[in-house]
Design a protein around this motif. Sequence first.
Motif, short mmCIF file in Angstrom:
data_model
loop_
_atom_site.label_atom_id
_atom_site.label_comp_id
_atom_site.label_asym_id
_atom_site.label_seq_id
_atom_site.Cartn_x
_atom_site.Cartn_y
_atom_site.Cartn_z
N ASP A 1 0.82 -1.22 0.00
CA ASP A 1 0.00 0.00 0.00
C ASP A 1 0.85 1.27 0.00
O ASP A 1 0.38 2.35 0.35
CB ASP A 1 -0.95 0.01 1.20
CG ASP A 1 -0.22 -0.15 2.54
OD1 ASP A 1 1.00 -0.40 2.52
OD2 ASP A 1 -0.88 -0.03 3.60
N ALA A 2 2.11 1.15 -0.40
CA ALA A 2 3.01 2.30 -0.40
C ALA A 2 2.57 3.36 -1.40
O ALA A 2 2.07 3.05 -2.48
CB ALA A 2 4.44 1.87 -0.70
N VAL A 3 2.77 4.61 -1.01
CA VAL A 3 2.50 5.75 -1.88
C VAL A 3 3.83 6.46 -2.11
O VAL A 3 4.52 6.82 -1.15
CB VAL A 3 1.49 6.73 -1.23
CG1 VAL A 3 1.30 7.96 -2.12
CG2 VAL A 3 0.17 6.02 -0.98
N ARG A 4 4.18 6.66 -3.39
CA ARG A 4 5.45 7.32 -3.70
C ARG A 4 5.17 8.78 -4.03
O ARG A 4 4.31 9.07 -4.86
CB ARG A 4 6.14 6.63 -4.88
CG ARG A 4 6.36 5.14 -4.64
CD ARG A 4 7.07 4.49 -5.80
NE ARG A 4 6.91 3.04 -5.79
CZ ARG A 4 7.53 2.20 -6.61
NH1 ARG A 4 8.35 2.69 -7.55
NH2 ARG A 4 7.33 0.90 -6.53
N VAL A 5 5.92 9.68 -3.37
CA VAL A 5 5.65 11.11 -3.53
C VAL A 5 6.95 11.86 -3.79
O VAL A 5 8.05 11.35 -3.61
CB VAL A 5 4.97 11.68 -2.27
CG1 VAL A 5 3.63 11.01 -2.02
CG2 VAL A 5 5.88 11.55 -1.04
#
Length: 348
Positions: free
Chosen positions: A28-32
Amino acid sequence: MKASWVAVVVLLWTGWVDARPAEQLPKDAVRVEDQDVAKARKSVATQARLRSLQHEKAAAMIGSLCTDADALSAESALSQWLDELGGEPDLGSADKAALAMLSRCHERVFAVHPESAGQWWVPVFPLGARAEALLALDIDRDQARRLAAAWSNRQAHKQQAGASERTVRLAVSVLDPHARAALAAEPALLPAAALVPLAQLTYSAALFDAVLQRASDADLAPAMAALVAQLPAPAIADWLQRASQRPALASTAVLTAGTRIADPAIAAWVRAQLDSEVTGASAAQVLSEHLSLDLWLEMAADSQLPPRRRQHAVLAIRLRNDARGELRLRELALSGRLPDGLAAEFLR
């Protein structure tokens, strides 16, 4: 203890420790990117979550925020909430429960490590590590209060054993002025780690003697200027001279003396250090602008003076970054009035 201090320490520590390649990020990682984080901090969604944390039972919200569909807003709100908690002198039981829950959540917002050529990712908000750090700090504060009370009641032996240096320093910070004065008069009651923190807050001759006798070089060196600021003016020269007798502190003592160079006794002592292999360079730095260029040039050219003093005179001239001084040094070298080892650099 400021929240920013805890955050910086944790961020530095996690900079590479928590770095991982893309294939090891949670599902569920979000890359920003940086601009995403900056925008999220003040966004409506983030601020709404932060207000809920501030005004409702935070512990009841942690679970849902750790799995919130908008991971960036949720973690940004939690990070700001941690900033606020870090500025509190005490944590309530509800806050401790919330922090314990947060420490078990996994981070979901990641940014590429700037030194990894795009190959490694790090948590933007190391929430778990920060929560653990705040809980540990709260434990230290409780221990520090007990230790401070034990010192004040002359029962230090009951609390002092096994206390960490951080706890000892915190204990000094929570002492009231009367207790500080009493302990400064009897520094033998204190462990070595407490001496410099206490001496930065109050003065007694006994305390400053104990600092030189028992405090570590690591504690003393960065605090030297602050300690001198606590000393009565007549005591400064003698105390710095005694501090300089510790090899690891010698140069620091001389450099610190530069802030008091208007005192004739201190100026004379610093000038005498020009003959020293250990502290001569520091003395040259302190005196470089204090003495005239002509005096330095006379010193450098005087064959009757010790070679080391002449060497440090040349260093002092060069530290002035003065074109006239450089030209005069070259003239002295060409005329053979500088020692061979010093002249060679100017004759290349």
